[in-house]
Write a protein that holds these residues in place. Structure first.
Motif, PDB file in Angstrom:
ATOM      1  N   ALA A   1      -5.006  -5.587   0.950  1.00  0.00           N
ATOM      2  CA  ALA A   1      -6.284  -4.913   0.711  1.00  0.00           C
ATOM      3  C   ALA A   1      -6.210  -3.447   1.122  1.00  0.00           C
ATOM      4  CB  ALA A   1      -7.399  -5.628   1.467  1.00  0.00           C
ATOM      5  N   TYR A   2      -5.505  -3.173   2.220  1.00  0.00           N
ATOM      6  CA  TYR A   2      -5.404  -1.785   2.673  1.00  0.00           C
ATOM      7  C   TYR A   2      -4.502  -0.964   1.763  1.00  0.00           C
ATOM      8  CZ  TYR A   2      -4.365   2.356   5.396  1.00  0.00           C
ATOM      9  OH  TYR A   2      -4.197   3.660   5.780  1.00  0.00           O
ATOM     10  N   PHE A   3      -3.292  -1.441   1.487  1.00  0.00           N
ATOM     11  CA  PHE A   3      -2.327  -0.631   0.739  1.00  0.00           C
ATOM     12  C   PHE A   3      -2.553  -0.666  -0.769  1.00  0.00           C
ATOM     13  CE2 PHE A   3       0.175  -1.223   4.691  1.00  0.00           C
ATOM     14  CZ  PHE A   3       0.437   0.113   4.958  1.00  0.00           C
ATOM     15  N   ASN A   4      -3.049  -1.783  -1.308  1.00  0.00           N
ATOM     16  CA  ASN A   4      -3.244  -1.890  -2.755  1.00  0.00           C
ATOM     17  C   ASN A   4      -4.677  -1.632  -3.194  1.00  0.00           C
ATOM     18  OD1 ASN A   4      -0.579  -2.586  -2.904  1.00  0.00           O
ATOM     19  ND2 ASN A   4      -0.895  -4.681  -3.632  1.00  0.00           N
ATOM     20  N   GLY A   5      -5.600  -1.571  -2.236  1.00  0.00           N
ATOM     21  CA  GLY A   5      -7.005  -1.451  -2.574  1.00  0.00           C
ATOM     22  C   GLY A   5      -7.627  -2.819  -2.764  1.00  0.00           C
ATOM     23  N   HIS A   6      -8.957  -2.859  -2.889  1.00  0.00           N
ATOM     24  CA  HIS A   6      -9.671  -4.128  -2.951  1.00  0.00           C
ATOM     25  C   HIS A   6     -10.991  -3.936  -3.668  1.00  0.00           C
ATOM     26  CE1 HIS A   6     -12.330  -2.583   0.265  1.00  0.00           C
ATOM     27  NE2 HIS A   6     -11.226  -2.099   0.808  1.00  0.00           N
ATOM     28  N   ASP A   7     -11.603  -5.054  -4.019  1.00  0.00           N
ATOM     29  CA  ASP A   7     -12.910  -4.976  -4.654  1.00  0.00           C
ATOM     30  C   ASP A   7     -14.001  -4.886  -3.586  1.00  0.00           C
ATOM     31  OD1 ASP A   7     -13.354  -7.549  -3.654  1.00  0.00           O
ATOM     32  OD2 ASP A   7     -13.045  -8.539  -5.593  1.00  0.00           O
ATOM     33  N   GLN A   8     -15.251  -4.904  -4.014  1.00  0.00           N
ATOM     34  CA  GLN A   8     -16.361  -4.700  -3.092  1.00  0.00           C
ATOM     35  C   GLN A   8     -16.459  -5.804  -2.046  1.00  0.00           C
ATOM     36  OE1 GLN A   8     -20.034  -4.006  -5.124  1.00  0.00           O
ATOM     37  NE2 GLN A   8     -21.132  -3.342  -3.307  1.00  0.00           N
ATOM     38  N   ALA A   9     -15.957  -6.978  -2.376  1.00  0.00           N
ATOM     39  CA  ALA A   9     -15.982  -8.100  -1.440  1.00  0.00           C
ATOM     40  C   ALA A   9     -14.790  -8.104  -0.495  1.00  0.00           C
ATOM     41  CB  ALA A   9     -16.021  -9.407  -2.212  1.00  0.00           C
ATOM     42  N   GLY A  10     -13.863  -7.140  -0.671  1.00  0.00           N
ATOM     43  CA  GLY A  10     -12.691  -7.061   0.184  1.00  0.00           C
ATOM     44  C   GLY A  10     -11.497  -7.829  -0.331  1.00  0.00           C
TER      45      GLY A  10
ATOM     46  N   SER B   1      -7.546   1.440  13.034  1.00  0.00           N
ATOM     47  CA  SER B   1      -6.431   1.899  13.858  1.00  0.00           C
ATOM     48  C   SER B   1      -5.347   2.569  13.010  1.00  0.00           C
ATOM     49  CB  SER B   1      -5.841   0.736  14.666  1.00  0.00           C
ATOM     50  OG  SER B   1      -4.854   1.174  15.564  1.00  0.00           O
ATOM     51  N   PHE B   2      -4.608   1.810  12.217  1.00  0.00           N
ATOM     52  CA  PHE B   2      -3.514   2.388  11.429  1.00  0.00           C
ATOM     53  C   PHE B   2      -3.974   3.574  10.606  1.00  0.00           C
ATOM     54  CE2 PHE B   2      -0.884   2.766   7.646  1.00  0.00           C
ATOM     55  CZ  PHE B   2       0.403   2.731   8.161  1.00  0.00           C
ATOM     56  N   GLU B   3      -5.100   3.428   9.937  1.00  0.00           N
ATOM     57  CA  GLU B   3      -5.628   4.492   9.080  1.00  0.00           C
ATOM     58  C   GLU B   3      -5.879   5.782   9.857  1.00  0.00           C
ATOM     59  OE1 GLU B   3      -7.499   6.702   5.992  1.00  0.00           O
ATOM     60  OE2 GLU B   3      -6.185   4.941   5.899  1.00  0.00           O
ATOM     61  N   GLN B   4      -6.314   5.656  11.105  1.00  0.00           N
ATOM     62  CA  GLN B   4      -6.664   6.832  11.893  1.00  0.00           C
ATOM     63  C   GLN B   4      -5.460   7.737  12.116  1.00  0.00           C
ATOM     64  OE1 GLN B   4     -10.016   7.155  12.416  1.00  0.00           O
ATOM     65  NE2 GLN B   4      -9.930   5.261  11.229  1.00  0.00           N
ATOM     66  N   ALA B   5      -4.293   7.131  12.334  1.00  0.00           N
ATOM     67  CA  ALA B   5      -3.092   7.921  12.619  1.00  0.00           C
ATOM     68  C   ALA B   5      -2.232   8.160  11.382  1.00  0.00           C
ATOM     69  CB  ALA B   5      -2.261   7.209  13.697  1.00  0.00           C
ATOM     70  N   TRP B   6      -2.032   7.116  10.584  1.00  0.00           N
ATOM     71  CA  TRP B   6      -1.066   7.169   9.484  1.00  0.00           C
ATOM     72  C   TRP B   6      -1.711   7.313   8.118  1.00  0.00           C
ATOM     73  CZ3 TRP B   6       4.322   7.001   9.531  1.00  0.00           C
ATOM     74  CH2 TRP B   6       4.912   6.929  10.799  1.00  0.00           C
ATOM     75  N   GLY B   7      -3.038   7.404   8.052  1.00  0.00           N
ATOM     76  CA  GLY B   7      -3.710   7.463   6.766  1.00  0.00           C
ATOM     77  C   GLY B   7      -3.393   8.697   5.952  1.00  0.00           C
ATOM     78  N   GLY B   8      -3.071   9.811   6.615  1.00  0.00           N
ATOM     79  CA  GLY B   8      -2.745  11.035   5.883  1.00  0.00           C
ATOM     80  C   GLY B   8      -1.473  10.938   5.072  1.00  0.00           C
ATOM     81  N   LEU B   9      -0.616   9.961   5.403  1.00  0.00           N
ATOM     82  CA  LEU B   9       0.633   9.753   4.668  1.00  0.00           C
ATOM     83  C   LEU B   9       0.565   8.545   3.741  1.00  0.00           C
ATOM     84  CD1 LEU B   9       3.055  10.380   7.667  1.00  0.00           C
ATOM     85  CD2 LEU B   9       2.917  11.795   5.610  1.00  0.00           C
ATOM     86  N   LYS B  10      -0.618   7.997   3.553  1.00  0.00           N
ATOM     87  CA  LYS B  10      -0.750   6.696   2.902  1.00  0.00           C
ATOM     88  C   LYS B  10      -0.074   6.632   1.546  1.00  0.00           C
ATOM     89  CE  LYS B  10      -4.129   3.172   1.562  1.00  0.00           C
ATOM     90  NZ  LYS B  10      -5.541   2.755   1.582  1.00  0.00           N
ATOM     91  N   PHE B  11      -0.233   7.651   0.718  1.00  0.00           N
ATOM     92  CA  PHE B  11       0.280   7.556  -0.641  1.00  0.00           C
ATOM     93  C   PHE B  11       1.772   7.860  -0.737  1.00  0.00           C
ATOM     94  CE2 PHE B  11      -4.248   7.809  -1.219  1.00  0.00           C
ATOM     95  CZ  PHE B  11      -4.462   6.820  -2.161  1.00  0.00           C
ATOM     96  N   LEU B  12       2.396   8.113   0.398  1.00  0.00           N
ATOM     97  CA  LEU B  12       3.860   8.189   0.458  1.00  0.00           C
ATOM     98  C   LEU B  12       4.447   6.933   1.083  1.00  0.00           C
ATOM     99  CD1 LEU B  12       4.348  11.881   1.688  1.00  0.00           C
ATOM    100  CD2 LEU B  12       4.573  11.005  -0.637  1.00  0.00           C
ATOM    101  N   GLU B  13       3.603   6.067   1.617  1.00  0.00           N
ATOM    102  CA  GLU B  13       4.066   4.902   2.369  1.00  0.00           C
ATOM    103  C   GLU B  13       4.487   3.774   1.432  1.00  0.00           C
ATOM    104  OE1 GLU B  13       1.202   6.023   6.147  1.00  0.00           O
ATOM    105  OE2 GLU B  13       0.683   4.313   4.850  1.00  0.00           O
ATOM    106  N   ARG B  14       5.669   3.241   1.692  1.00  0.00           N
ATOM    107  CA  ARG B  14       6.212   2.115   0.942  1.00  0.00           C
ATOM    108  C   ARG B  14       6.425   0.981   1.943  1.00  0.00           C
ATOM    109  NH1 ARG B  14       4.057   4.666  -2.051  1.00  0.00           N
ATOM    110  NH2 ARG B  14       4.873   6.192  -3.529  1.00  0.00           N
TER     111      ARG B  14
END
Length: 395
Positions: A162-171, A121-134
């Motif tokens: 996990a979404y904003f900072n990233g995650h490993d293969q196990a999530g 959901s969030f990624e679909q709309a706001w993902g294009g701005l992700k690396f500006l999001e604080r």
């Protein structure tokens, strides 16, 4: 344990975003016309004007296999929610501002902020701005949700980090990233600078397992450590202008007075808002410029106030609630004569969804808010509202 202040480089984030997202992203590729948003002046250029977009309470719960057992009324597609249309409308509005950064005020993803929910959901709309999001987290990223027939366990920030900072293969979330640190000693509070502006993102979700359900700001618990960090961060700040944001507001616009807590009293909106009055005291003593919050699904701008909620035109801090990112809309708290229950509310709006634009100048700021989409069942006249103004830094 006191965590070191995190100074986030917007330029570095932009380089990463450009390489990862490419032409498919909502942001413009380097070398195109205006070059937004990565061809900005060097970090620390105090004379530059910066644009900060701000909003919270954004994305509906996706109607996918992970949420099959959850009530349809709580998921994207429900006629009572803003749904995908609202979150796409506010994301488009923020994108058009060409921001240097996006302050997310909590409850980015409903109902409990699982990683799969963020991705669906969030990624679909706001993902294009992700690396500006604080971001700052909200209760829906930490707490369980047991209302309206749902019964989802709290995530304690796992999906959020996990979404904003990233995650490993196990999530499993990375321990640091653009949402701050995800450790036992620091649950995602951090600060960053935009020119002459110092901006602080805080985590108020103290009634969670991650905080040991301890909402004291003066014992040895995690919220007390965060409050100590805030005091140190403010003491070491040399910027003239300061913004702080977190999710639950200290002063309410949508919660009516009760027999024990007046609508204008600290914490009228809940426990987290009450304990963060201690943050108000620190910010007030250090001449902060603005406080931004979400949680209440409305837009509301308050007069400059002291930490007791008293109007203070000389030294007070304006609070602005921008909980209109797309999820739903709340009723405003009013008296029988139609006036606001909280007398410090200057203006409020709950008929549509929108994002605030803050223009940060060297010693002052300007703000503007207008809805991008009307609420369910409302006519286009609901979009006629707007609010704008300006103010000066006090630091």
């Amino acid at each position: 344990m006191r965590s070191r202040t995190r100074k986030i480089s917007l330029i570095a984030a932009g380089i990463v975003a450009a390489s990862l997202l490419g032409a498919a992203a909502a942001v413009a590729a380097p070398g195109i016309g205006n070059g937004w948003p990565y061809n900005t002046a060097a970090k620390g250029d105090d004379a530059k004007t910066y644009t900060l977009a701000a909003v919270g309470d954004i994305a509906c719960e996706p109607d996918d296999s992970a949420n099959t057992a959850n009530p349809a009324a709580l998921k994207c597609g429900s006629p009572s929610l803003g749904g995908y249309a609202a979150e796409f409308a506010t994301a488009k509005q923020a994108d058009a501002m060409k921001p240097d950064a996006v302050a997310l005020l909590g409850d980015e993803q409903y109902q409990v902020g699982k990683l799969s929910d963020f991705e669906g959901s969030f990624e679909q709309a706001w993902g294009g701005l992700k690396f500006l999001e604080r971001p700052a987290p909200g209760n829906h990223e930490y707490y369980s949700y047991t209302k309206k027939g749902d019964n989802e366990a709290g995530q304690n920030g796992n999906g959020y980090f996990a979404y904003f900072n990233g995650h490993d293969q196990a999530g499993t979330p990375n321990t640091s990233g653009q949402a701050g640190n995800d450790t036992s000693a620091n649950q995602g509070w951090y600060s960053y600078d935009l020119g002459n502006w110092h901006i602080i993102s805080l985590n108020a979700e103290c009634n969670s397992a991650a905080f040991a359900n301890d909402c004291s700001t003066s014992d040895s618990g995690l919220l007390a450590q965060e409050t100590e960090w805030l005091a140190s961060d403010l003491q070491n700040n040399h910027q003239q202008c300061t913004i702080a944001y977190w999710h639950q507001p200290t002063f309410s616009a949508t919660t009516a007075s009760t027999a024990t807590v007046a609508a204008s009293a600290p914490g009228a909106g809940g426990q987290e808002g009450q304990v963060t009055d201690d943050w108000w005291k620190l910010l007030y003593a250090n001449h902060a410029t603005l406080i931004l919050n979400g949680h209440e699904h409305a837009y509301a701008r308050f007069k400059p106030m002291d930490p007791a909620g008293q109007y203070d035109p000389k030294s007070g801090i304006p609070e602005i609630i921008i909980g209109t990112g797309g999820e739903a809309l709340d009723a405003l708290a009013t008296n029988a004569d139609g006036s606001y229950a909280n007398p410090n509310v200057v203006t409020a709006y709950n008929q549509g969804y929108g994002t605030m634009k803050l223009t940060l100048k060297q010693h002052s700021y300007a703000f503007s808010y207008a809805p991008a989409l009307q609420g369910a069942g409302l006519s286009a006249s609901a979009l006629d509202y707007s609010d704008s103004g300006s103010g000066a830094c006090k630091g």
